[in-house]
Design an enzyme around this catalytic site. Structure first.
Site, PDB file in Angstrom:
ATOM      1  N   GLY A 115      -3.672  11.440  -1.602  1.00  0.00           N
ATOM      2  CA  GLY A 115      -2.593  10.938  -2.464  1.00  0.00           C
ATOM      3  C   GLY A 115      -3.129  10.574  -3.833  1.00  0.00           C
ATOM      4  O   GLY A 115      -2.681   9.607  -4.454  1.00  0.00           O
ATOM      5  N   ALA A 116      -4.089  11.367  -4.328  1.00  0.00           N
ATOM      6  CA  ALA A 116      -4.829  10.986  -5.542  1.00  0.00           C
ATOM      7  C   ALA A 116      -4.311  11.659  -6.809  1.00  0.00           C
ATOM      8  O   ALA A 116      -4.956  11.610  -7.853  1.00  0.00           O
ATOM      9  CB  ALA A 116      -6.319  11.277  -5.349  1.00  0.00           C
ATOM     10  N   ARG A 143      -1.770  10.654  -8.421  1.00  0.00           N
ATOM     11  CA  ARG A 143      -1.220   9.606  -9.306  1.00  0.00           C
ATOM     12  C   ARG A 143      -1.439   8.234  -8.657  1.00  0.00           C
ATOM     13  O   ARG A 143      -1.941   8.132  -7.536  1.00  0.00           O
ATOM     14  CB  ARG A 143       0.263   9.863  -9.547  1.00  0.00           C
ATOM     15  CG  ARG A 143       1.101   9.672  -8.300  1.00  0.00           C
ATOM     16  CD  ARG A 143       2.558  10.024  -8.504  1.00  0.00           C
ATOM     17  NE  ARG A 143       3.367   9.435  -7.452  1.00  0.00           N
ATOM     18  CZ  ARG A 143       4.622   9.775  -7.185  1.00  0.00           C
ATOM     19  NH1 ARG A 143       5.201  10.716  -7.883  1.00  0.00           N
ATOM     20  NH2 ARG A 143       5.288   9.167  -6.219  1.00  0.00           N
ATOM     21  N   ASP A 198      -1.039  18.608   2.913  1.00  0.00           N
ATOM     22  CA  ASP A 198      -0.162  17.582   3.480  1.00  0.00           C
ATOM     23  C   ASP A 198      -0.979  16.888   4.569  1.00  0.00           C
ATOM     24  O   ASP A 198      -1.346  17.512   5.571  1.00  0.00           O
ATOM     25  CB  ASP A 198       1.081  18.263   4.071  1.00  0.00           C
ATOM     26  CG  ASP A 198       2.021  17.285   4.769  1.00  0.00           C
ATOM     27  OD1 ASP A 198       1.614  16.139   5.030  1.00  0.00           O
ATOM     28  OD2 ASP A 198       3.160  17.695   5.057  1.00  0.00           O
ATOM     29  N   SER A 233      -0.720  -2.756   3.388  1.00  0.00           N
ATOM     30  CA  SER A 233       0.217  -3.303   2.396  1.00  0.00           C
ATOM     31  C   SER A 233       0.579  -4.722   2.796  1.00  0.00           C
ATOM     32  O   SER A 233       0.541  -5.078   3.984  1.00  0.00           O
ATOM     33  CB  SER A 233       1.495  -2.449   2.382  1.00  0.00           C
ATOM     34  OG  SER A 233       2.518  -3.108   1.663  1.00  0.00           O
ATOM     35  N   TYR A 292       7.960   1.333   7.298  1.00  0.00           N
ATOM     36  CA  TYR A 292       6.756   1.176   6.468  1.00  0.00           C
ATOM     37  C   TYR A 292       5.912  -0.010   6.937  1.00  0.00           C
ATOM     38  O   TYR A 292       4.681   0.080   7.021  1.00  0.00           O
ATOM     39  CB  TYR A 292       7.214   0.993   5.019  1.00  0.00           C
ATOM     40  CG  TYR A 292       6.142   0.923   3.974  1.00  0.00           C
ATOM     41  CD1 TYR A 292       5.482   2.071   3.533  1.00  0.00           C
ATOM     42  CD2 TYR A 292       5.807  -0.292   3.374  1.00  0.00           C
ATOM     43  CE1 TYR A 292       4.523   2.009   2.533  1.00  0.00           C
ATOM     44  CE2 TYR A 292       4.859  -0.366   2.367  1.00  0.00           C
ATOM     45  CZ  TYR A 292       4.212   0.788   1.944  1.00  0.00           C
ATOM     46  OH  TYR A 292       3.266   0.729   0.960  1.00  0.00           O
ATOM     47  N   LYS A 305       2.114   0.200   8.187  1.00  0.00           N
ATOM     48  CA  LYS A 305       1.044  -0.508   7.479  1.00  0.00           C
ATOM     49  C   LYS A 305       0.352  -1.540   8.380  1.00  0.00           C
ATOM     50  O   LYS A 305      -0.847  -1.800   8.228  1.00  0.00           O
ATOM     51  CB  LYS A 305       1.595  -1.165   6.207  1.00  0.00           C
ATOM     52  CG  LYS A 305       2.018  -0.157   5.129  1.00  0.00           C
ATOM     53  CD  LYS A 305       0.902   0.826   4.807  1.00  0.00           C
ATOM     54  CE  LYS A 305       1.090   1.526   3.477  1.00  0.00           C
ATOM     55  NZ  LYS A 305       0.073   2.583   3.248  1.00  0.00           N
TER      56      LYS A 305
HETATM   57  N1  LIG Z   1       2.538   0.477  -5.214  1.00  0.00           N
HETATM   58  C1  LIG Z   1       2.512  -0.580  -4.416  1.00  0.00           C
HETATM   59  O1  LIG Z   1       3.052  -1.647  -4.759  1.00  0.00           O
HETATM   60  C2  LIG Z   1       1.839  -0.510  -3.071  1.00  0.00           C
HETATM   61  C3  LIG Z   1       1.727  -1.698  -2.336  1.00  0.00           C
HETATM   62  C4  LIG Z   1       1.110  -1.669  -1.099  1.00  0.00           C
HETATM   63  C5  LIG Z   1       0.603  -0.482  -0.599  1.00  0.00           C
HETATM   64  N2  LIG Z   1       0.724   0.663  -1.321  1.00  0.00           N
HETATM   65  C6  LIG Z   1       0.171   1.872  -0.731  1.00  0.00           C
HETATM   66  O2  LIG Z   1      -0.794   2.426  -1.602  1.00  0.00           O
HETATM   67  C7  LIG Z   1      -0.801   3.849  -1.454  1.00  0.00           C
HETATM   68  C8  LIG Z   1      -0.596   4.508  -2.805  1.00  0.00           C
HETATM   69  O3  LIG Z   1       0.647   4.075  -3.332  1.00  0.00           O
HETATM   70  P1  LIG Z   1       1.134   4.361  -4.828  1.00  0.00           P
HETATM   71  O4  LIG Z   1       1.920   3.171  -5.233  1.00  0.00           O
HETATM   72  O5  LIG Z   1       0.005   4.833  -5.660  1.00  0.00           O
HETATM   73  O6  LIG Z   1       2.188   5.544  -4.526  1.00  0.00           O
HETATM   74  P2  LIG Z   1       2.613   6.843  -5.340  1.00  0.00           P
HETATM   75  O7  LIG Z   1       3.927   7.237  -4.791  1.00  0.00           O
HETATM   76  O8  LIG Z   1       2.498   6.618  -6.818  1.00  0.00           O
HETATM   77  O9  LIG Z   1       1.490   7.904  -4.928  1.00  0.00           O
HETATM   78  C9  LIG Z   1       1.389   8.368  -3.607  1.00  0.00           C
HETATM   79  C10 LIG Z   1       0.775   9.745  -3.621  1.00  0.00           C
HETATM   80  O10 LIG Z   1       0.671  10.196  -2.253  1.00  0.00           O
HETATM   81  C11 LIG Z   1       1.043  11.557  -2.237  1.00  0.00           C
HETATM   82  N3  LIG Z   1       1.510  11.945  -0.898  1.00  0.00           N
HETATM   83  C12 LIG Z   1       2.669  11.591  -0.296  1.00  0.00           C
HETATM   84  N4  LIG Z   1       2.768  12.178   0.900  1.00  0.00           N
HETATM   85  C13 LIG Z   1       1.655  12.937   1.056  1.00  0.00           C
HETATM   86  C14 LIG Z   1       1.190  13.786   2.094  1.00  0.00           C
HETATM   87  N5  LIG Z   1       1.909  13.993   3.207  1.00  0.00           N
HETATM   88  N6  LIG Z   1      -0.002  14.411   1.929  1.00  0.00           N
HETATM   89  C15 LIG Z   1      -0.720  14.231   0.799  1.00  0.00           C
HETATM   90  N7  LIG Z   1      -0.337  13.427  -0.217  1.00  0.00           N
HETATM   91  C16 LIG Z   1       0.843  12.794  -0.083  1.00  0.00           C
HETATM   92  C17 LIG Z   1       2.154  11.675  -3.269  1.00  0.00           C
HETATM   93  O11 LIG Z   1       2.368  13.024  -3.657  1.00  0.00           O
HETATM   94  C18 LIG Z   1       1.621  10.781  -4.385  1.00  0.00           C
HETATM   95  O12 LIG Z   1       0.829  11.494  -5.299  1.00  0.00           O
HETATM   96  C19 LIG Z   1       0.283   4.186  -0.423  1.00  0.00           C
HETATM   97  O13 LIG Z   1      -0.298   4.292   0.855  1.00  0.00           O
HETATM   98  C20 LIG Z   1       1.172   2.972  -0.507  1.00  0.00           C
HETATM   99  O14 LIG Z   1       1.919   2.808   0.686  1.00  0.00           O
HETATM  100  C21 LIG Z   1       1.324   0.678  -2.548  1.00  0.00           C
END
Ligand SMILES: NC(=O)c1ccc[n+]([C@@H]2O[C@H](COP(=O)([O-])OP(=O)(O)OC[C@H]3O[C@@H](n4cnc5c(N)ncnc54)[C@H](O)[C@@H]3O)[C@@H](O)[C@H]2O)c1
Length: 253
Positions: free
Chosen positions: A13-14, A16, A63, A142, A154, A158
């Site tokens: 998920g890197a 963004r 994926d 999370s 979710y 988590k």
């Molecule tokens: N943003 C927050 O406040 C927050 C808080 C707690 C936990 N998180 C966790 O941190 C992680 C990153 O979150 P973020 O805010 O950067 O989210 P984001 O939506 O900006 O980025 C997530 C990335 O994961 C990729 N992705 C989604 N499904 C995928 C799959 N099946 N295979 C490969 N890639 C996939 C997406 O294309 C995207 O680039 C997630 O696990 C999220 O649950 C985020």
């Protein structure tokens, strides 16, 4: 031993958000980084940011919830970057809804990306860590693991990742592998921006409202999480395993 030893790191998920910031941060620590996301071309910005600073990175489309794609992606990383000994299971999605309105598909999607995806990626990478007698696994949990209205899927995923992390720590410790979880609070990314849109608020107002509830009076940035992940993936963190670190600007109830 310093944290700058060249090792191959995989970050899912890197393309963004937190994953991109983590990939950039680990590259700055001297890691060669596999930037994995659903669409290989979406990984371009992260890879360019790393290579522009003199680092080494590889874009891989996969994926994480698909077994064959995960196996192929990790094989490609081994072939083109080297055997991975650092894995950050960061890929994630939201499918929020109140329980009575939640579809089976929204439940399954969230379970598949977070839990199945982390399982498949970890299983594919662990043999290289065992061979190296060294490994660092970080899973993204999370603050929602503690319960959050509208996120029964979710929060279950988590919280599940916390149990997954502790079990990995127990199974893999004897091979020099640690497993830890980072549990962010509110981080400003496309994920939280989409939540703001869903509840009909502007992102700036949404962040300002969230900040009033956070002891340090601001929302987190992706780099705040990347910093914690950099610690857990460092060579110096070898005696820290099975832990959950909340990166949330304060304690959580
Ligand atoms: N943003 C927050 O406040 C927050 C808080 C707690 C936990 N998180 C966790 O941190 C992680 C990153 O979150 P973020 O805010 O950067 O989210 P984001 O939506 O900006 O980025 C997530 C990335 O994961 C990729 N992705 C989604 N499904 C995928 C799959 N099946 N295979 C490969 N890639 C996939 C997406 O294309 C995207 O680039 C997630 O696990 C999220 O649950 C985020």
């Amino acid at each position: 031993m310093s944290t700058t030893e060249q090792r191959v790191a995989v970050v899912t998920g890197a393309a963004r958000g937190i994953g991109a910031a983590t990939a950039v941060r680990l590259a700055a620590e001297g890691r060669a980084v596999a930037v994995i996301d659903l669409d290989e071309s979406a990984c371009k910005d992260t890879v360019e940011k790393i290579t522009a600073s003199g680092g080494q990175a590889l874009a891989v489309g996969a994926d994480v919830s698909d077994e064959a794609q995960v196996e192929a992606a990790v094989a490609r990383v081994v072939e083109e970057l080297g055997a991975p000994t650092i894995l950050v299971n960061n890929a994630g999605v939201l499918r929020d809804n109140l329980l009575f309105k939640m579809s089976v598909s929204d439940w399954d999607t969230v379970m598949n990306v977070h839990l199945r995806g982390s399982f498949l990626m970890t299983r594919a990478c662990q043999k290289y860590m065992v061979d190296a007698g060294f490994g660092r696994i970080v899973n993204l949990s999370s603050s929602s693991a503690l319960g959050n209205r509208g996120q029964v899927n979710y929060s279950a995923a988590k919280a599940g990742l916390q149990g997954f992390t502790k079990t990995l720590a127990k199974e893999l410790g004897k091979f020099g592998i640690t497993a830890n979880a980072v549990a962010p609070g509110f981080i400003a990314t496309e994920m939280t921006k989409a939540t703001a849109e869903r509840v009909g608020m502007g992102f700036e107002d949404f962040k300002a409202a969230a900040a009033t509830q956070i002891p340090v009076q601001r929302v987190g940035e992706p780099e705040d999480v990347a910093n914690a992940i950099a610690f857990f993936t460092g060579d110096a963190a070898g005696f820290v395993s099975g832990q959950v670190l909340y990166v949330a600007g304060g304690p959580l109830n």
